[in-house]
Design an enzyme around this catalytic site. Sequence first.
Site, PDB file in Angstrom:
ATOM      1  N   TYR A  18       0.561  -1.033   0.194  1.00  0.00           N
ATOM      2  CA  TYR A  18      -0.207  -0.097   0.070  1.00  0.00           C
ATOM      3  C   TYR A  18       0.855   1.267  -0.170  1.00  0.00           C
ATOM      4  O   TYR A  18       0.410   2.785  -0.252  1.00  0.00           O
ATOM      5  CB  TYR A  18      -0.956   0.025   1.499  1.00  0.00           C
ATOM      6  N   HIS A  23      -4.839   6.247  -1.168  1.00  0.00           N
ATOM      7  CA  HIS A  23      -4.721   6.059   0.474  1.00  0.00           C
ATOM      8  C   HIS A  23      -3.647   6.099   1.055  1.00  0.00           C
ATOM      9  O   HIS A  23      -4.813   6.420   2.621  1.00  0.00           O
ATOM     10  CB  HIS A  23      -5.527   4.554   0.310  1.00  0.00           C
ATOM     11  N   TYR A  74      -4.649  -0.826   9.938  1.00  0.00           N
ATOM     12  CA  TYR A  74      -5.375  -0.350   9.035  1.00  0.00           C
ATOM     13  C   TYR A  74      -6.261   0.742   8.847  1.00  0.00           C
ATOM     14  O   TYR A  74      -6.822   0.867   9.649  1.00  0.00           O
ATOM     15  CB  TYR A  74      -5.657  -2.389   8.455  1.00  0.00           C
ATOM     16  N   ASN A  76      -9.537   1.435   7.504  1.00  0.00           N
ATOM     17  CA  ASN A  76     -10.895   1.801   8.367  1.00  0.00           C
ATOM     18  C   ASN A  76     -10.666   1.427  10.162  1.00  0.00           C
ATOM     19  O   ASN A  76     -11.432   1.612  10.332  1.00  0.00           O
ATOM     20  CB  ASN A  76     -11.505   0.015   7.801  1.00  0.00           C
TER      21      ASN A  76
END
Length: 195
Positions: A18, A23, A74, A76
């Site tokens: 990532y 993001h 992470y 969320n």
Amino acid sequence: MNKKVKLIVGLGNPGMRYEHTKHNVGFRVIDALYEAFCQRDSQPRPTHTSICNSLVIQTTWHNASIILAKPMTYMNNSGAAVAALVRRFEIPLPELCIIYDDVHLDIGVLRIRQKGSDGGQKGMKSIIRHLDTTEFPRLRIGIGEPVGALIDYVLTEFSEDEEIEIAHTVDRAIDALETLVRDDILTAMNKFNSR
């Protein structure tokens, strides 16, 4: 009364997969700040520690004690880590600042706010739920409107042209945070909320 930002949290997802995605611009700002702090001659090199499921750096900036954090939970589930850090370091909410990506802003646009909704951003939704308030500062970084599905879009990397724009935006974000820490949030808003 002039409140200083003490806890600066960049949102993102841990791991190489990532690292360069849209993001993760919150992480990128924290990393760039760390590199800037490491280049200061008058200060010892700050070190990373793991606290409250976050990668944390404690240092000083313009005579203020600063905590930089990247939650490792992470995106969320960012709220659990942020709430734990706020409790651990006894941070008044006006001295918290969350940095995150926003698909509702064009690439390269910064927006500093004293409070507000999550705007559909899952990390901010988690933070608001865990803190049980929307009343804390945030720095939104525009990544542009999604092309295709939202989840696929935010987990893709920037194009070559976009990457150039985002690199400049990260530099401006650091300048905005410096203004916030050195002066106050209203000064930072007035200076950086226009392109």
